[in-house]
Design a protein around this motif. Structure first.
Motif, PDB file in Angstrom:
ATOM      1  N   ILE A  84       0.844  -1.201   0.000  1.00  0.00           N
ATOM      2  CA  ILE A  84       0.000   0.000   0.000  1.00  0.00           C
ATOM      3  C   ILE A  84       0.876   1.246   0.000  1.00  0.00           C
ATOM      4  CG2 ILE A  84      -1.746   1.300   1.261  1.00  0.00           C
ATOM      5  CD1 ILE A  84      -2.796  -1.315   2.361  1.00  0.00           C
ATOM      6  N   LYS A  85       0.641   2.112  -0.976  1.00  0.00           N
ATOM      7  CA  LYS A  85       1.337   3.389  -1.060  1.00  0.00           C
ATOM      8  C   LYS A  85       0.315   4.498  -0.760  1.00  0.00           C
ATOM      9  CE  LYS A  85       2.579   2.613  -5.340  1.00  0.00           C
ATOM     10  NZ  LYS A  85       1.919   1.328  -5.459  1.00  0.00           N
ATOM     11  N   PRO A  86       0.795   5.650  -0.320  1.00  0.00           N
ATOM     12  CA  PRO A  86      -0.150   6.723   0.028  1.00  0.00           C
ATOM     13  C   PRO A  86      -1.134   7.022  -1.096  1.00  0.00           C
ATOM     14  CG  PRO A  86       2.023   7.276   0.833  1.00  0.00           C
ATOM     15  CD  PRO A  86       2.190   6.015   0.042  1.00  0.00           C
ATOM     16  N   ASP A  87      -0.690   6.988  -2.339  1.00  0.00           N
ATOM     17  CA  ASP A  87      -1.582   7.341  -3.452  1.00  0.00           C
ATOM     18  C   ASP A  87      -2.684   6.303  -3.685  1.00  0.00           C
ATOM     19  OD1 ASP A  87      -0.160   9.614  -3.815  1.00  0.00           O
ATOM     20  OD2 ASP A  87       0.883   8.957  -5.628  1.00  0.00           O
ATOM     21  N   ASP A  88      -2.555   5.136  -3.064  1.00  0.00           N
ATOM     22  CA  ASP A  88      -3.599   4.117  -3.217  1.00  0.00           C
ATOM     23  C   ASP A  88      -4.853   4.468  -2.427  1.00  0.00           C
ATOM     24  OD1 ASP A  88      -1.881   2.577  -4.774  1.00  0.00           O
ATOM     25  OD2 ASP A  88      -1.078   1.522  -3.026  1.00  0.00           O
ATOM     26  N   LEU A  89      -4.728   5.434  -1.521  1.00  0.00           N
ATOM     27  CA  LEU A  89      -5.842   5.754  -0.625  1.00  0.00           C
ATOM     28  C   LEU A  89      -6.599   6.973  -1.112  1.00  0.00           C
ATOM     29  CD1 LEU A  89      -3.590   5.004   2.326  1.00  0.00           C
ATOM     30  CD2 LEU A  89      -5.875   3.998   2.190  1.00  0.00           C
ATOM     31  N   PRO A 106     -11.920   2.970   3.573  1.00  0.00           N
ATOM     32  CA  PRO A 106     -10.621   2.446   3.985  1.00  0.00           C
ATOM     33  C   PRO A 106     -10.203   1.258   3.137  1.00  0.00           C
ATOM     34  CG  PRO A 106     -12.321   1.665   5.476  1.00  0.00           C
ATOM     35  CD  PRO A 106     -12.993   2.625   4.523  1.00  0.00           C
ATOM     36  N   LEU A 107      -8.908   1.043   3.076  1.00  0.00           N
ATOM     37  CA  LEU A 107      -8.384  -0.218   2.547  1.00  0.00           C
ATOM     38  C   LEU A 107      -8.195  -1.178   3.715  1.00  0.00           C
ATOM     39  CD1 LEU A 107      -5.632   0.937   0.010  1.00  0.00           C
ATOM     40  CD2 LEU A 107      -7.960   0.147  -0.482  1.00  0.00           C
ATOM     41  N   HIS A 108      -8.413  -2.453   3.435  1.00  0.00           N
ATOM     42  CA  HIS A 108      -8.177  -3.479   4.450  1.00  0.00           C
ATOM     43  C   HIS A 108      -6.778  -4.041   4.212  1.00  0.00           C
ATOM     44  CE1 HIS A 108     -12.503  -4.235   5.900  1.00  0.00           C
ATOM     45  NE2 HIS A 108     -12.433  -3.050   5.327  1.00  0.00           N
ATOM     46  N   ALA A 109      -6.065  -4.266   5.286  1.00  0.00           N
ATOM     47  CA  ALA A 109      -4.647  -4.592   5.137  1.00  0.00           C
ATOM     48  C   ALA A 109      -4.171  -5.577   6.192  1.00  0.00           C
ATOM     49  CB  ALA A 109      -3.827  -3.309   5.233  1.00  0.00           C
ATOM     50  N   TRP A 110      -3.031  -6.181   5.867  1.00  0.00           N
ATOM     51  CA  TRP A 110      -2.258  -6.970   6.825  1.00  0.00           C
ATOM     52  C   TRP A 110      -0.871  -6.316   6.947  1.00  0.00           C
ATOM     53  CZ3 TRP A 110      -5.084 -10.378   9.210  1.00  0.00           C
ATOM     54  CH2 TRP A 110      -5.985 -11.217   8.544  1.00  0.00           C
ATOM     55  N   ILE A 147      -7.005   1.037   6.853  1.00  0.00           N
ATOM     56  CA  ILE A 147      -6.132   2.156   6.493  1.00  0.00           C
ATOM     57  C   ILE A 147      -6.993   3.178   5.767  1.00  0.00           C
ATOM     58  CG2 ILE A 147      -3.934   2.817   5.461  1.00  0.00           C
ATOM     59  CD1 ILE A 147      -3.680   0.423   7.339  1.00  0.00           C
ATOM     60  N   ILE A 148      -6.977   4.400   6.256  1.00  0.00           N
ATOM     61  CA  ILE A 148      -7.864   5.413   5.668  1.00  0.00           C
ATOM     62  C   ILE A 148      -7.144   6.747   5.547  1.00  0.00           C
ATOM     63  CG2 ILE A 148      -8.839   6.133   7.918  1.00  0.00           C
ATOM     64  CD1 ILE A 148     -11.584   6.248   6.314  1.00  0.00           C
ATOM     65  N   ARG A 149      -7.534   7.508   4.499  1.00  0.00           N
ATOM     66  CA  ARG A 149      -6.958   8.842   4.303  1.00  0.00           C
ATOM     67  C   ARG A 149      -8.070   9.873   4.481  1.00  0.00           C
ATOM     68  NH1 ARG A 149      -2.783   9.962  -0.255  1.00  0.00           N
ATOM     69  NH2 ARG A 149      -1.801  11.756   0.658  1.00  0.00           N
ATOM     70  N   LEU A 150      -7.826  10.815   5.373  1.00  0.00           N
ATOM     71  CA  LEU A 150      -8.811  11.853   5.670  1.00  0.00           C
ATOM     72  C   LEU A 150      -8.145  13.221   5.591  1.00  0.00           C
ATOM     73  CD1 LEU A 150     -10.383  10.040   8.738  1.00  0.00           C
ATOM     74  CD2 LEU A 150     -11.487  10.347   6.513  1.00  0.00           C
ATOM     75  N   ALA A 191      -1.021  10.851  12.290  1.00  0.00           N
ATOM     76  CA  ALA A 191      -1.301  10.618  10.873  1.00  0.00           C
ATOM     77  C   ALA A 191      -0.117  11.025  10.015  1.00  0.00           C
ATOM     78  CB  ALA A 191      -2.530  11.419  10.461  1.00  0.00           C
ATOM     79  N   VAL A 192       0.001  10.381   8.840  1.00  0.00           N
ATOM     80  CA  VAL A 192       0.953  10.850   7.836  1.00  0.00           C
ATOM     81  C   VAL A 192       0.139  11.276   6.619  1.00  0.00           C
ATOM     82  CG1 VAL A 192       3.068   9.656   8.475  1.00  0.00           C
ATOM     83  CG2 VAL A 192       1.337   8.426   7.192  1.00  0.00           C
ATOM     84  N   ASP A 193       0.186  12.573   6.310  1.00  0.00           N
ATOM     85  CA  ASP A 193      -0.620  13.124   5.218  1.00  0.00           C
ATOM     86  C   ASP A 193      -2.091  12.737   5.360  1.00  0.00           C
ATOM     87  OD1 ASP A 193       1.640  14.272   4.119  1.00  0.00           O
ATOM     88  OD2 ASP A 193       2.048  12.520   2.853  1.00  0.00           O
ATOM     89  N   GLY A 194      -2.572  12.724   6.578  1.00  0.00           N
ATOM     90  CA  GLY A 194      -3.978  12.381   6.818  1.00  0.00           C
ATOM     91  C   GLY A 194      -4.262  10.893   6.810  1.00  0.00           C
ATOM     92  N   ILE A 195      -3.231  10.078   6.637  1.00  0.00           N
ATOM     93  CA  ILE A 195      -3.437   8.617   6.577  1.00  0.00           C
ATOM     94  C   ILE A 195      -3.300   8.017   7.973  1.00  0.00           C
ATOM     95  CG2 ILE A 195      -2.620   6.442   5.601  1.00  0.00           C
ATOM     96  CD1 ILE A 195      -1.535   8.116   3.232  1.00  0.00           C
ATOM     97  N   LEU A 196      -4.281   7.182   8.302  1.00  0.00           N
ATOM     98  CA  LEU A 196      -4.359   6.583   9.632  1.00  0.00           C
ATOM     99  C   LEU A 196      -4.571   5.085   9.515  1.00  0.00           C
ATOM    100  CD1 LEU A 196      -6.843   9.262  10.876  1.00  0.00           C
ATOM    101  CD2 LEU A 196      -4.608   8.886  11.947  1.00  0.00           C
ATOM    102  N   ALA A 197      -4.100   4.362  10.533  1.00  0.00           N
ATOM    103  CA  ALA A 197      -4.335   2.915  10.577  1.00  0.00           C
ATOM    104  C   ALA A 197      -4.955   2.561  11.920  1.00  0.00           C
ATOM    105  CB  ALA A 197      -3.023   2.155  10.395  1.00  0.00           C
TER     106      ALA A 197
END
Ligand code: FES
Length: 195
Positions: free
Chosen positions: A59-64, A70-74, A94-97, A110-116
């Protein structure tokens, strides 16, 4: 209505938790499982998608997409490439807000609004599988369909509706070489009543 990003595994877990009235437990690793596959996320772990056409992809930031879903991840061990998917307690959201929507503590993590966050409901251990308008709210929130608990990721995934007794555990993130990685272990308790 089942959410489009529910997996067969999440549906099974939901059925188990609802039908048995019991918290789900982590799947026990057996001898054939690769070492580390049932361990909690560690600092430096990468994140890979856990379902859909991109399953297994880093998962890269641009995927969100900003604003969800959210994306579901392991988590994935970067040294061995072992995906830590042998414990349901490692399911991640994983979500970007918009950072402006986040409260101070959440924005700091958060990193660039991305949270897990942990993807397992703290009520009885069902997967938190929906991203829908919150009850009485005009914004989307995480929702567990088993008993309708809702969590707002903008405020550290605090409970905004339903019987969940506490917020979802948060997983601090960082960006390394263009990919999202785990920056620190979970903050908070992961899983349901017996999780
Ligand atoms: S398991 Fe009961 S609300 Fe999620």
């Amino acid at each position: 209505m089942p959410c489009s990003f529910q997996t067969r595994r999440s549906l099974l877990l939901a059925a188990l938790a609802t039908g048995a009235g019991l918290a789900t437990k982590p799947a026990a690793a057996d001898d054939d499982d690769p070492p580390g596959s049932d361990e909690r996320p560690k600092k430096g772990d990468r994140l890979v998608q856990s379902e859909g056409e991109q399953e297994g992809q880093l998962i890269k930031p641009d995927d969100l997409k900003l604003g969800g879903p959210p994306l579901h991840a392991w988590p994935q061990d970067p040294k061995t490439s072992v995906v830590r998917d042998r414990s349901v307690l490692n399911q991640l959201l994983i979500i970007r807000l918009d950072p402006a929507e986040l409260d101070e503590d959440t924005r700091a993590r958060a990193v660039d609004g991305i949270l897990a966050y942990s993807g397992i409901c703290v009520h009885a251990g069902c997967p938190v599988s929906e991203w829908v308008k919150g009850d009485g709210l005009d914004k989307d929130v995480f929702k567990c369909p088993c008993h309708n608990s809702e969590y707002d990721p903008r405020e550290g995934a605090k409970v905004v509706f339903g019987p969940a007794p506490r917020r979802l555990a948060a997983l601090p993130l960082a960006v390394v070489d263009g990919a999202l990685v785990v920056a620190a272990p979970f903050i908070g308790k992961v899983g349901g009543q017996q999780g």
